[in-house]
Design a protein around this motif. Structure first.
Motif, mmCIF file in Angstrom:
data_model
loop_
_atom_site.group_PDB
_atom_site.id
_atom_site.type_symbol
_atom_site.label_atom_id
_atom_site.label_comp_id
_atom_site.label_asym_id
_atom_site.label_seq_id
_atom_site.Cartn_x
_atom_site.Cartn_y
_atom_site.Cartn_z
ATOM 1 N N SER A 41 5.990 -28.185 2.774
ATOM 2 C CA SER A 41 5.624 -26.775 2.846
ATOM 3 C C SER A 41 4.263 -26.620 3.521
ATOM 4 C CB SER A 41 5.605 -26.163 1.445
ATOM 5 O OG SER A 41 4.697 -26.867 0.604
ATOM 6 N N HIS A 42 3.761 -25.391 3.540
ATOM 7 C CA HIS A 42 2.497 -25.076 4.191
ATOM 8 C C HIS A 42 1.345 -25.748 3.429
ATOM 9 C CE1 HIS A 42 -0.660 -21.812 5.343
ATOM 10 N NE2 HIS A 42 -0.753 -22.872 6.119
ATOM 11 N N SER A 43 0.444 -26.386 4.169
ATOM 12 C CA SER A 43 -0.696 -27.055 3.548
ATOM 13 C C SER A 43 -1.821 -26.085 3.225
ATOM 14 C CB SER A 43 -1.230 -28.152 4.479
ATOM 15 O OG SER A 43 -1.743 -27.588 5.679
ATOM 16 N N GLY A 44 -1.835 -24.916 3.858
ATOM 17 C CA GLY A 44 -2.871 -23.929 3.620
ATOM 18 C C GLY A 44 -4.090 -24.092 4.496
ATOM 19 N N LYS A 45 -4.086 -25.031 5.435
ATOM 20 C CA LYS A 45 -5.257 -25.290 6.279
ATOM 21 C C LYS A 45 -5.160 -24.554 7.611
ATOM 22 C CE LYS A 45 -6.103 -29.828 4.202
ATOM 23 N NZ LYS A 45 -6.235 -31.299 4.448
ATOM 24 N N GLU A 46 -4.115 -24.812 8.383
ATOM 25 C CA GLU A 46 -3.942 -24.151 9.673
ATOM 26 C C GLU A 46 -2.634 -23.361 9.684
ATOM 27 O OE1 GLU A 46 -4.223 -27.003 12.802
ATOM 28 O OE2 GLU A 46 -6.396 -27.243 12.604
ATOM 29 N N LYS A 47 -2.414 -22.602 10.768
ATOM 30 C CA LYS A 47 -1.237 -21.748 10.870
ATOM 31 C C LYS A 47 -0.488 -21.993 12.179
ATOM 32 C CE LYS A 47 -3.048 -18.058 7.919
ATOM 33 N NZ LYS A 47 -3.319 -16.598 7.786
ATOM 34 N N ASN A 48 -0.402 -23.250 12.583
ATOM 35 C CA ASN A 48 0.374 -23.599 13.771
ATOM 36 C C ASN A 48 1.830 -23.882 13.369
ATOM 37 O OD1 ASN A 48 -1.988 -23.351 15.160
ATOM 38 N ND2 ASN A 48 -2.336 -25.539 15.411
ATOM 39 N N PHE A 49 2.507 -22.821 12.963
ATOM 40 C CA PHE A 49 3.852 -23.002 12.416
ATOM 41 C C PHE A 49 4.896 -23.227 13.508
ATOM 42 C CE2 PHE A 49 1.636 -20.523 9.143
ATOM 43 C CZ PHE A 49 1.889 -21.310 8.042
ATOM 44 N N VAL A 50 4.911 -22.359 14.521
ATOM 45 C CA VAL A 50 5.976 -22.400 15.530
ATOM 46 C C VAL A 50 5.363 -22.253 16.920
ATOM 47 C CG1 VAL A 50 8.210 -21.462 16.245
ATOM 48 C CG2 VAL A 50 7.463 -21.216 13.875
ATOM 49 N N TYR A 51 5.946 -22.954 17.872
ATOM 50 C CA TYR A 51 5.581 -22.806 19.279
ATOM 51 C C TYR A 51 6.882 -22.770 20.074
ATOM 52 C CZ TYR A 51 3.877 -24.094 23.949
ATOM 53 O OH TYR A 51 3.615 -24.134 25.297
ATOM 54 N N SER A 52 7.066 -21.746 20.886
ATOM 55 C CA SER A 52 8.266 -21.641 21.729
ATOM 56 C C SER A 52 7.855 -20.993 23.046
ATOM 57 C CB SER A 52 9.356 -20.806 21.044
ATOM 58 O OG SER A 52 8.857 -19.562 20.598
ATOM 59 N N HIS A 53 7.941 -21.767 24.137
ATOM 60 C CA HIS A 53 7.446 -21.311 25.441
ATOM 61 C C HIS A 53 8.471 -21.627 26.514
ATOM 62 C CE1 HIS A 53 4.749 -20.159 28.564
ATOM 63 N NE2 HIS A 53 4.548 -21.400 29.012
ATOM 64 N N LEU A 54 8.833 -20.595 27.294
ATOM 65 C CA LEU A 54 9.732 -20.740 28.424
ATOM 66 C C LEU A 54 8.923 -20.736 29.710
ATOM 67 C CD1 LEU A 54 11.480 -19.276 26.087
ATOM 68 C CD2 LEU A 54 13.052 -18.723 27.950
ATOM 69 N N HIS A 55 9.579 -21.170 30.819
ATOM 70 C CA HIS A 55 8.932 -21.102 32.120
ATOM 71 C C HIS A 55 8.633 -19.651 32.475
ATOM 72 C CE1 HIS A 55 8.730 -25.136 33.671
ATOM 73 N NE2 HIS A 55 9.980 -25.384 33.329
ATOM 74 N N PRO A 56 7.479 -19.363 33.070
ATOM 75 C CA PRO A 56 7.202 -17.991 33.513
ATOM 76 C C PRO A 56 8.259 -17.517 34.492
ATOM 77 C CG PRO A 56 5.216 -19.345 33.613
ATOM 78 C CD PRO A 56 6.357 -20.271 33.321
ATOM 79 N N ALA A 57 8.599 -16.226 34.401
ATOM 80 C CA ALA A 57 9.667 -15.686 35.250
ATOM 81 C C ALA A 57 9.329 -15.795 36.725
ATOM 82 C CB ALA A 57 9.932 -14.223 34.868
ATOM 83 N N GLY A 58 8.058 -15.563 37.087
ATOM 84 C CA GLY A 58 7.668 -15.598 38.493
ATOM 85 C C GLY A 58 7.266 -16.964 38.989
ATOM 86 N N ARG A 59 7.268 -17.968 38.137
ATOM 87 C CA ARG A 59 6.856 -19.327 38.503
ATOM 88 C C ARG A 59 5.470 -19.309 39.167
ATOM 89 N NH1 ARG A 59 10.472 -23.707 37.464
ATOM 90 N NH2 ARG A 59 12.203 -22.742 36.368
#
Length: 557
Positions: A407-425
């Motif tokens: 579960s959450h440790s309570g220290k940081e909040k880097n829970f999720v990262y989701s990144h797609l390629h920019p549309a215009g490249r």
């Protein structure tokens, strides 16, 4: 029956018992239940007879044996011997609950004893006390089938210290009993008849307790382990610690079962028939074990959560005809195709909790064990296309072969990262990683899935201050580099995403998808009337480019 009239003098014991029962909100239901179960003349639930089991006398309560007994047509499991012992234990569930918590020395169960028994089982208490109540019932059940119980209780107090030990196969029986109580509580809402009891595979949960409670080191092969043949003793104190940390809701199976069974006795037969007439069939667990999220794994995850999300996961475990499990499955790479774009097209617009499962195996030339394993991540909200971490809460899971919850440790909040390629490249001097990640920091994610969904990278928990520490897969850190533990890279076999936001979140997503589809169709249509002349039309520009690609246009001068 059970409710005292104004002319009757109420004893302090009865007043205290009624006050405690009223604090749970179940006093009206208990009054109806006691009225149906008790004898109108004696105003008590009668005792049927005495029974000799292994030279010991047990009083069998006629009504409570039926009230807390579980009826089913057939039980299915691979190991006949283990199943036989389990079925014998299950036969004594009702009488054990009645004798431990409702029996009185007067030879019957009066109104006060009835209320006290309910409060001991379902009253407001800590998770450790509820777990002790469950263990006490299990100890009596094993004695009834002739298995010497190694659990020892210092006193009859609810919060007394429990010593002794359990073997892995006994822990398996205990967990199966908890599963069966949950199954019975939920299925009773849909059917009053007998159903097939299909016991799930929960070896990953038992192995979790074995790894946490026994000092096995590297001697235990969790990839190929027969639980029934492990001759280990798991200390009761360590089992308590493991259960409260890994599956804190385990004792709630017992609490809900007692409450639902007494509530059912308080409901008239016509009401029960009306509540179950809309459902003609209940799905079997075998049909859902073809997914990564098996019934056993879904149940284990639900036991680790203290929120309403656990109930949504149980709907995947025990769906009715009106709420099929397939409706909650948003994405599966083996069906919808691999890749971040395919993934995004199926989860975009879903604003609710999600459970992501990843099945992988190591490289054949890797020193890391190359067998199949499953990990998971639970997010509290939908995915967003961002070049930074986000989220408010979440959990990481080791699903197979050993179950663990982080579960959450309570220290940081880097829970999720989701990144797609920019549309215009657009050119980026320092491009951000393209993929999905959980925990850690950019470039040092604890779990990272590439954009093709072909490889997953798992790093040591030292890089992660968001989730609790622990190994996501067995033998995760066998190699140590000069700079620290080496990351584990593995081939992705399958990915599943389950939506846990209920019907509302699914309807919102469908509305979003229809709107996006409409916009896409509109963008594909070009209205030539909007162009003033042929020279300004896109068709003219394309024809000129095909005829002379090196021609200098006005824009290029």
């Amino acid at each position: 029956m059970g409710a005292s009239s104004s002319t009757e003098q109420v004893s302090s014991e009865q007043r205290e018992a009624e006050t405690l029962a009223a604090s749970t909100g179940a006093l009206p239901m208990l009054q109806k239940s006691f009225s149906r179960l008790s004898n109108p003349e004696t105003k008590a639930i009668p005792v049927k007879s005495l029974q000799m089991v292994n030279d010991e006398t047990f009083e069998i309560l006629i009504w409570f044996t039926e009230c807390f007994s579980i009826a089913f047509d057939d039980a299915m499991r691979e190991s006949p011997q283990v199943l036989d012992y389990f079925l014998q234990l299950l036969d004594h569930l009702g009488s054990s609950i009645a004798e431990v918590y409702f029996m009185s020395e007067k030879g019957g169960i009066g109104w006060v004893e009835f209320l006290r028994g309910y409060t001991k089982c379902c009253g407001r208490m800590s998770a450790s006390v509820s777990l002790g109540a469950l263990m006490r019932v299990f100890s009596v059940m094993t004695l009834k089938v002739g298995i010497p119980s190694k659990l020892q209780f210092e006193s009859d107090d609810a919060d007394c210290k429990i010593s002794g030990s359990l073997q892995p196969n006994e822990l398996l029986w205990l967990l199966w009993i908890c599963w069966t109580m949950t199954w019975s509580s939920r299925m009773s809402k849909f059917s009053n008849g007998k159903l097939n009891l299909d016991l799930p595979d929960i070896n990953n949960l038992v192995l979790s307790a074995v790894v946490s409670c026994a000092e096995v080191g590297n001697e235990l092969n969790v990839w190929d382990c027969d639980i029934t043949k492990l001759e280990l003793q798991l200390a009761a104190g360590k089992i308590y610690t493991w259960a409260l940390h890994t599956v804190p809701n385990l004792a709630d199976c017992f609490v809900q079962f007692v409450h639902v069974r007494l509530q059912k006795t308080a409901t008239s037969e016509s009401e029960m028939e009306a509540s179950s007439s809309s459902v003609s069939d209940v799905s079997s667990t075998k049909s859902r074990d073809t997914h990564l999220l098996t019934c056993g794994s879904a149940w284990a995850i639900s036991l680790s959560l203290r929120s309403t999300i656990g109930q949504e996961i149980l709907r995947v475990c025990f769906p009715s005809n009106e709420e099929g499990s397939e409706e909650s499955l948003l994405y599966r790479s083996s069906v919808h195709g691999k890749g971040l774009n395919r993934f995004w097209s199926n989860v975009e617009g879903y604003h609710g909790p999600m459970l992501i499962l990843i099945a992988s195996s190591g490289n054949s030339d890797s020193t890391i064990n190359s067998r199949r394993w499953i990990i998971g991540a639970l997010t509290q909200e939908g995915f967003e296309n961002k070049d930074m971490f986000y989220g408010s809460s979440g959990n990481l899971y080791a699903i197979s072969p050993v179950f663990h919850s982080f579960s959450h440790s309570g220290k940081e909040k880097n829970f999720v990262y989701s990144h797609l390629h920019p549309a215009g490249r657009v050119y980026e001097p320092h491009p951000k990683p393209v993929g999905i990640a959980f925990g850690g920091t950019l470039g040092n994610e604890r779990i990272f899935v590439d954009e093709d969904f072909s490889r997953v990278t798992i790093r040591h928990h030292a890089v992660d201050k968001t989730y609790q520490h622990g190994s996501l897969i067995p033998d995760q850190f066998p190699l140590v580099h000069a700079s620290g533990f080496l990351p584990v890279e593995a081939h992705i076999l399958d990915v599943e995403v389950w939506g846990l936001g209920g019907r509302t979140a699914k309807e919102v997503q469908l509305s979003h998808q229809k709107r996006e589809q409409l916009f896409t169709e509109q963008r594909r249509k070009v209205d030539l009337k909007t162009f003033a002349s042929w020279d300004d039309s896109p068709e003219k520009m394309m024809m000129d480019m095909m005829a002379d690609p090196n021609r200098v246009n006005r824009e290029d001068r």
